[in-house]
Design a protein around this motif. Structure first.
Motif, PDB file in Angstrom:
ATOM      1  N   LEU A  13       0.830  -1.212   0.000  1.00  0.00           N
ATOM      2  CA  LEU A  13       0.000   0.000   0.000  1.00  0.00           C
ATOM      3  C   LEU A  13       0.860   1.257   0.000  1.00  0.00           C
ATOM      4  O   LEU A  13       0.578   2.218  -0.705  1.00  0.00           O
ATOM      5  N   VAL A  14       1.961   1.227   0.784  1.00  0.00           N
ATOM      6  CA  VAL A  14       2.858   2.392   0.817  1.00  0.00           C
ATOM      7  C   VAL A  14       3.454   2.615  -0.575  1.00  0.00           C
ATOM      8  O   VAL A  14       3.477   3.747  -1.084  1.00  0.00           O
ATOM      9  N   LEU A  16       2.208   1.613  -3.487  1.00  0.00           N
ATOM     10  CA  LEU A  16       1.152   2.051  -4.401  1.00  0.00           C
ATOM     11  C   LEU A  16       0.857   3.534  -4.207  1.00  0.00           C
ATOM     12  O   LEU A  16       0.729   4.286  -5.165  1.00  0.00           O
ATOM     13  N   ALA A  17       0.776   3.948  -2.929  1.00  0.00           N
ATOM     14  CA  ALA A  17       0.456   5.349  -2.638  1.00  0.00           C
ATOM     15  C   ALA A  17       1.559   6.273  -3.144  1.00  0.00           C
ATOM     16  O   ALA A  17       1.287   7.285  -3.793  1.00  0.00           O
ATOM     17  N   SER A  20       2.014   6.210  -7.071  1.00  0.00           N
ATOM     18  CA  SER A  20       0.884   6.827  -7.779  1.00  0.00           C
ATOM     19  C   SER A  20       1.104   8.322  -7.971  1.00  0.00           C
ATOM     20  O   SER A  20       0.544   8.922  -8.883  1.00  0.00           O
ATOM     21  N   ILE A  21       1.912   8.921  -7.098  1.00  0.00           N
ATOM     22  CA  ILE A  21       2.173  10.368  -7.205  1.00  0.00           C
ATOM     23  C   ILE A  21       2.852  10.675  -8.539  1.00  0.00           C
ATOM     24  O   ILE A  21       2.551  11.687  -9.181  1.00  0.00           O
ATOM     25  N   THR A  24       0.842  11.742 -11.465  1.00  0.00           N
ATOM     26  CA  THR A  24       0.136  13.023 -11.382  1.00  0.00           C
ATOM     27  C   THR A  24       1.096  14.188 -11.597  1.00  0.00           C
ATOM     28  O   THR A  24       0.669  15.324 -11.749  1.00  0.00           O
ATOM     29  N   VAL A  25       2.404  13.890 -11.582  1.00  0.00           N
ATOM     30  CA  VAL A  25       3.396  14.951 -11.743  1.00  0.00           C
ATOM     31  C   VAL A  25       4.032  14.886 -13.134  1.00  0.00           C
ATOM     32  O   VAL A  25       4.196  15.897 -13.805  1.00  0.00           O
ATOM     33  N   TYR A  56       0.306   4.203 -15.002  1.00  0.00           N
ATOM     34  CA  TYR A  56      -0.683   3.338 -14.350  1.00  0.00           C
ATOM     35  C   TYR A  56      -0.939   2.055 -15.131  1.00  0.00           C
ATOM     36  O   TYR A  56      -1.669   1.188 -14.689  1.00  0.00           O
ATOM     37  N   PHE A  61       3.749  -1.263 -12.076  1.00  0.00           N
ATOM     38  CA  PHE A  61       2.592  -0.804 -11.314  1.00  0.00           C
ATOM     39  C   PHE A  61       1.533  -1.913 -11.277  1.00  0.00           C
ATOM     40  O   PHE A  61       0.943  -2.185 -10.228  1.00  0.00           O
TER      41      PHE A  61
ATOM     42  N   TRP B 219      -7.566   7.896 -14.041  1.00  0.00           N
ATOM     43  CA  TRP B 219      -6.284   8.306 -13.450  1.00  0.00           C
ATOM     44  C   TRP B 219      -6.059   9.813 -13.592  1.00  0.00           C
ATOM     45  O   TRP B 219      -4.952  10.271 -13.777  1.00  0.00           O
ATOM     46  N   PRO B 221      -5.648  13.481 -12.020  1.00  0.00           N
ATOM     47  CA  PRO B 221      -4.939  13.784 -10.768  1.00  0.00           C
ATOM     48  C   PRO B 221      -5.827  13.792  -9.523  1.00  0.00           C
ATOM     49  O   PRO B 221      -5.420  13.295  -8.471  1.00  0.00           O
ATOM     50  N   THR B 224      -6.618  10.203  -8.700  1.00  0.00           N
ATOM     51  CA  THR B 224      -5.436   9.515  -8.224  1.00  0.00           C
ATOM     52  C   THR B 224      -5.103   9.948  -6.795  1.00  0.00           C
ATOM     53  O   THR B 224      -4.815   9.108  -5.943  1.00  0.00           O
ATOM     54  N   TRP B 225      -5.178  11.253  -6.541  1.00  0.00           N
ATOM     55  CA  TRP B 225      -4.853  11.716  -5.186  1.00  0.00           C
ATOM     56  C   TRP B 225      -5.876  11.264  -4.157  1.00  0.00           C
ATOM     57  O   TRP B 225      -5.529  10.997  -3.007  1.00  0.00           O
ATOM     58  N   ILE B 228      -4.764   7.880  -3.418  1.00  0.00           N
ATOM     59  CA  ILE B 228      -3.570   7.907  -2.559  1.00  0.00           C
ATOM     60  C   ILE B 228      -4.003   8.125  -1.101  1.00  0.00           C
ATOM     61  O   ILE B 228      -3.557   7.426  -0.184  1.00  0.00           O
ATOM     62  N   PHE B 231      -5.436   5.026   0.230  1.00  0.00           N
ATOM     63  CA  PHE B 231      -4.357   4.075   0.571  1.00  0.00           C
ATOM     64  C   PHE B 231      -3.757   4.415   1.931  1.00  0.00           C
ATOM     65  O   PHE B 231      -3.519   3.539   2.756  1.00  0.00           O
ATOM     66  N   ILE B 235      -3.713   2.077   5.159  1.00  0.00           N
ATOM     67  CA  ILE B 235      -2.497   1.709   5.903  1.00  0.00           C
ATOM     68  C   ILE B 235      -2.730   1.958   7.395  1.00  0.00           C
ATOM     69  O   ILE B 235      -2.421   1.110   8.238  1.00  0.00           O
ATOM     70  N   LEU B 272      -1.738  21.011 -10.202  1.00  0.00           N
ATOM     71  CA  LEU B 272      -1.827  20.057 -11.301  1.00  0.00           C
ATOM     72  C   LEU B 272      -3.056  20.393 -12.131  1.00  0.00           C
ATOM     73  O   LEU B 272      -3.943  21.103 -11.686  1.00  0.00           O
TER      74      LEU B 272
END
Lengths: 441, 279
Positions: A13-14, A16-17, A20-21, A24-25, A56, A61, B219, B221, B224-225, B228, B231, B235, B272
């Motif tokens: 999970l860590v 994936l999290a 995933s960033i 988006t960048v 993705y 991934f 997907w 942004p 996706t965020w 995140i 997630f 956790i 973004l």
């Protein structure tokens, strides 16, 4: 076992999290030139190797997602086999000593007689909680009731829903498609190209766009796009329907969405031709490719075509018609006629001045056509996920315990306690409420 | 026309500011009565907040647009304050701990203050673009912001771990903060509440996207965020329930989770680009 550890879940999970960033960048699905300009050659190579341009769907991934799924499945099987007997016991039992020492226990005394008290409490317990287990002790009696044992299944429902979601996405990716279709008003088509691989797809029917309409607010922002579509099957018109944004057409497993629109080239226009020598003008309607004689037999004008965005010295002048003027004995030249600037051709100071007087505004509609046979798995996953989360977090397996003891005096002492597999504070509050209920009786 | 609701909402900002002052003041002066007063001021603020939102809804109909006030950053911040206030009032009534308001009232105030005082924030009521015209708008926005509110409260409560003295005989001003046990329970409850509603928010968004664009997940942004964020809290839940994490370690995870919420909410819009540029 490796695949069954919570450490693996947490690390996956860590990963994936955090990964995933990246998507988006870093620009997704761009062209090689765009990447080289944005990040330079060195980074572009890295982007290509790690498929960061379509992150993705990159192998690593998808591998992380697969790992999460295996982890969920292995963990669930392993744990379920252990807790199955807890969830579905052959016989429910309880240990009075455990309940006597619970932190949330409440003790009170009452003047009521032991026997009436015992039967009253038993009735309340069975009404409020569930079937009562009753045992006599040396000084009195103990009773126990529970509810919500099944809620221990909730967490398995949540995990199963994730597997369903991934399965649905997989089915959609393998057996579905997504493509764009551009239809001018009046045109029809039965094939389209998928957005990703640009492969052609043959639809089981043809789509015809009869009309497209766009409405604007007085602020100039678009209010509504609407396409009037007819579905044609085996050469026969099947039905006609309007589609708008948020109101797609769904037919035979294929979904048609309103996604964009634009100006289509008009197929005819009305031109005014002013003879600057005689100051007389004529008007003539021409189709694309048609030619007209200029006044006084001075030459020929041809309607060549149309551009939705005409660029003139770095300025976008918008829609423009194009014509070719061939004066007698001379080389032909092209003239632009932007519709927003009717005097544009005047500035050329030619022998003739051309103006577009009228044309029929035509649009094209941009449709998105999709098929996704996995959607029902995904929706089932959605419902199970919400239900599972609700059960797991908000309903618990609650056990209530009451002990009644005859004391030396004529009073009776009562101990009430309880436990739940979640929300211990909530259980403490419930015990408090339950005690007031018992005292009021 | 839209003056009325804006005026009420900026007054509400001052009421929430007053509540914050009361809650903070209750610590150095060690006066429980100040915290109690803070609670009632928040209730008054919530009345103003609710009136402002409803009036704005009516005004949008009077202007001929007719949509729920959930369509831009200004409206979403005002609604965020509202969900925070509602959830906090519920928690204070249920758990009867008024000292914890000191960690929540500033958040309620900041959200609406940002809406009211940022000069770049337009409070104009504008018409809805076609993509937003859907019945899913209300369900999606309400569930997402209830989720955010749950996480925001959990974030506020997480700080108690760092303030509450471990020594029960301590005379520190923070000694009357609730016990670690209570905070652990409260934070957990807020996070599961947030998690359920974030889940519903993501799902309603996906169902909506499937009817607007023909794809339930692209997907983008914002999507996706939000995933995140989901997630991070997943956790949190696994660490707490399966690994027995507690106290400051777990509080840090909750704080990281809320940073992800903030990025999903603001960062995505300002830094973004994507489908979700309206708020």
């Amino acid at each position: 076992m490796f695949f069954c550890s919570v450490e693996l879940t947490v690390y996956t999970l860590v990963l994936l999290a955090t990964t995933s960033i990246i998507g988006t960048v870093v620009l997704q699905n761009g062209s090689p030139q765009q990447y080289v300009t944005l990040y330079g050659n060195g980074f572009y190579n890295l982007i290509k190797v790690l498929k960061l341009d379509d992150m993705y769907h990159a192998w690593w991934f998808l591998f992380l997602l697969l790992l999460l799924c295996i982890n969920i499945i292995v963990c669930s099987i392993e744990r379920l086999s252990l807790t199955w007997k807890t969830i579905f016991p052959k016989k429910v039992g309880f240990n009075p000593d455990r309940f006597r020492t619970l932190k949330n226990k409440e003790i009170f005394t009452t003047n009521k007689e032991f026997k009436t008290l015992a039967s009253e409490f038993q009735a309340i317990l069975s009404k409020r909680v569930g079937p009562v287990l009753y045992e006599e002790t040396s000084k009195g009696c103990v009773m126990y009731a529970e509810k919500g044992r099944w809620t221990r299944m909730g967490v398995y429902v949540v995990h199963a829903s994730i597997i369903l979601l991934v399965l649905g996405a997989l089915i959609g990716a393998v057996f579905g498609f997504k493509g764009d279709l551009r239809l001018d008003e009046g045109a029809k088509a039965d094939t389209l190209f998928t957005t990703k691989s640009r492969t052609s797809i043959q639809l089981p029917f043809a789509i015809q766009c009869n009309e497209f309409e766009v409405r604007f607010y007085d602020t100039g922002a678009p209010e509504e796009f609407r396409s009037n579509l007819t579905i044609i099957e085996n050469g026969k018109e099947s039905f006609t329907q309007d589609i708008r944004v948020n109101h797609p057409l769904r037919y035979k497993g294929i979904n048609i969405f309103q996604s964009s629109y634009g100006t289509a080239a008009p197929d005819n226009a009305l031109f005014e031709i002013l003879d600057n020598t005689t100051q007389k003008s004529i008007t003539i309607r021409l189709k694309v490719g048609e030619k007209a004689q200029l006044p006084r037999d001075a030459g020929i004008f041809e309607f060549e075509g149309f551009l939705p965005n005409f660029k003139f010295r770095e300025h976008n002048l918008g829609e423009a018609f194009f014509g070719k003027v061939t004066l007698k004995g001379k080389e032909g030249f092209q003239i632009p006629l932007p519709t927003k600037f009717p005097t544009f051709d005047k500035m050329r100071k030619g022998q003739f001045t051309f103006v577009v007087k009228d044309f029929e505004q035509r649009y094209y509609t941009g449709l998105q056509v999709t098929k996704d046979p996995g959607i029902w798995y995904v929706y089932a996953g959605f419902i199970l996920m919400i239900l599972g989360c609700w059960i797991t977090f908000f309903i618990s397996h609650q056990c209530y315990f009451i002990e009644i003891e005859k004391t030396d005096q004529k009073t009776t002492s009562v101990l009430v306690s309880g436990k739940a597999n979640r929300n211990s504070y909530g259980m403490t509050l419930k015990i408090k409420k339950f005690v007031t209920l018992l005292k009021d009786k | 026309m839209s003056m009325n609701s804006s005026l009420i909402l900026s007054s509400t900002t001052f009421i929430y500011a007053l509540a914050t002052v009361f809650y903070i003041g209750s610590f150095p002066f060690k006066k429980q009565i100040l915290a109690k007063a803070g609670f009632w001021v928040i209730v008054i603020g919530l009345i103003g907040n609710t009136t402002g939102i409803l009036l704005r809804w009516v005004e949008s109909y009077q202007m001929g647009y007719g949509h729920a006030p959930f369509s831009n950053m200004y409206e979403s911040l005002v609604f965020f304050s509202w969900t925070l206030a509602v959830l906090y009032i519920f928690v204070e009534i249920k758990y009867k701990e008024s000292s914890i308001g000191v960690f929540v009232s500033p958040l309620i105030f900041l959200a609406i203050a940002y809406a009211s005082f940022d000069p770049n924030m337009s409070s104009k009521i504008s018409p809805l673009i076609p993509a937003l015209k859907s019945n899913w708008l209300i369900a999606h926005v309400i569930s997402c912001f209830l989720g955010y509110a749950g996480f925001a409260l959990a974030f506020g409560f997480s700080f108690i771990y760092f303030f509450k003295p471990k020594d029960p005989k301590s005379t520190s001003v923070f000694a009357r903060l609730p016990s670690w046990e209570m905070i652990d329970e409260l934070t957990y409850q807020m996070i599961v509440f947030g998690f359920l509603f974030l889940t519903i928010g993501i799902i309603t968004g996906a169902v909506w996207a499937n009817s607007a664009w023909g794809k339930y997940w692209s997907w983008d942004p914002k999507e996706t965020w939000s995933l995140i964020t989901w997630f991070v809290y997943a956790i949190f839940l696994h660490l707490r329930m399966m690994r027995g994490w507690h106290g400051t370690r777990l509080a840090l995870v909750s704080i990281v989770g809320f940073l992800a919420v903030l990025f999903t909410y603001f960062g995505v819009n300002y830094l973004l680009s994507g489908l979700h540029s309206y708020g």
